[in-house]
Enzyme design. Sequence first.
Site: not given
Ligand code: NAP
Length: 518
Positions: A288, A322
């Site tokens: 997601e 999001c």
């Molecule tokens: P993110 O930077 O993509 O990080 C999400 C998770 O992925 C974190 O736990 C992060 O860990 C981890 N991660 C990063 N690189 C990775 C890799 N190479 N392999 C595996 N895991 C990895 O997103 P965010 O900044 O936390 O959240 C904001 C984003 O989430 C926005 O784009 C928002 O729209 C989206 N979101 C979507 C929904 C939905 O339901 N569609 C809901 C909420 C949020 P680290 O923190 O250690 O980097």
Amino acid sequence: MAPLPAFHNEAYADFSLPENRQAMETALAQVRAAFGREYSLWIAGRAVATGDWLRSVNPSHPSEIVGSHAKATAALATEAIADTAAFFPEWARTPVADRVAIIVKTAAILRERKNEFNAWLVLEAGKSWAEAEADTAEAIDFCEYYARQMVRWANPEPLLQMPGEKNELEYIPLGVGVVIPPWNFPLAILAGMTVAALVCGNTVVLKPSSETPVIAAKFVEVLWEAGLPPRALALCVGSGSEIGDLLVVDPQTRFISFTGSREVGLHINELAAKPAKGLKWIRRVVAEMGGKDAIIVDADCDLDAAVAGVVASAFGFQGQKCSACSRAIVHADVYDEFLLRLEPKVAGLTVGDAADPAFSMGPVISASARQSILAYIEIGRAEGGLLTGGNAAPGDGYFLAPTVFTGVPSTSRLFQEEIFGPVLAVTKADDFDHALALANDSDYGLTGAVYSNVPDHLERARRDFHVGNLYLNRKCTGAMVGVHPFGGFNLSGTDSKAGGPDYLLQFLQAKSIATKLP
Ligand code: NAP
Ligand code: MG
């Protein structure tokens, strides 16, 4: 097993009542008194501290360390997968009723400690009291809802019966799941993704966001208190870029449940699909991802309601949802009047310490988030007209003024890219068809809303506005468990519909069993 009482959404506390305000102040003081503690990893049924610490700060006052969490090494990440894989058969065989009871107990403990969790959310993630309350309530809802859904899948619809056979379908778990949530709903989304996988009988390696490891640790404590066996879950804190790939590509990883940015989601999807030595399955990926959510404001609509809906959707939790409205697409006939009414409402939002309920908005999550949002604001100055905001807000926290750009063209980066902060682009539409076309002019497709009094326009939006969550004459944030199953189209994700009746199927596989009758 006996059915559970009917599901209902957890009620929100009303913080205008003095007793609720007092309880929240007390919780904030208690949580502050617990600042600076160290939290261990949980790997293979034991607490592990590596000496390499991830410091989590209060985004309202970044000099305050909320807590320090041990970071996993590559070897520990691999051990986490190996041990949860070894324990999987035992957890999978644990009766559904026992698994369900643990998740219902988890909800009960969260309910008892609601203000404490609210306080962690305010202080580690920068949520306002009301946003924190909604986050904790949603975590409780996910537990209660998925527990009930598991009861349903354990008692599936009967099959047609072949004469001379007994024909059955059983829903069984998949194996080890790597659960990777974001920081923006550090309790609700983390808890929902984790308990959904667990209640189905999967074991889980949880890799929380590096921004909010303390809330993750606190939730995992609740799972232990609720009776989850110590080897059913590993808590594997660490940087996604350091250990994420390892967890995903481990041949024992059966599925990945991810919520976060498009960039990381697509990377995980690609890695997960790669064949590898020892890999015995096509890994499932639930991803997601982001949004560029639009609210259409039609010529004939309740304009004040539209303004209020846009403001709440665009600036609630500083636009870091999001589902946040980042594009307002306004019919030419009401465009000027819409801006006239919008400007004072946005300019009137106050920004400051999330712990102080006097402010409408708190900080964004980190210095780097603020930097990246400010860079978009600079881009916006070239692409549109600045109506209000456009700068950092005063204070030592990561504060930003709520910002609105007008006349933003659909080809611009401001219109197309997810900013994930308090920045709204307003675009003028010639007519309703044009508004719909603009709204659909996106790689994303998560949420959207339409304010209109014209039944035919609402009908057209229902058919043609291509988003996973469509809202008619209401704001586009605030999805409730069981009410608004949540998940996006296009590059917003796999449309998993969290909080909906189909969600658990992603963590189960169906086995058909035919027995010849004597
Ligand atoms: P993110 O930077 O993509 O990080 C999400 C998770 O992925 C974190 O736990 C992060 O860990 C981890 N991660 C990063 N690189 C990775 C890799 N190479 N392999 C595996 N895991 C990895 O997103 P965010 O900044 O936390 O959240 C904001 C984003 O989430 C926005 O784009 C928002 O729209 C989206 N979101 C979507 C929904 C939905 O339901 N569609 C809901 C909420 C949020 P680290 O923190 O250690 O980097
Ligand atoms: Mg932090």
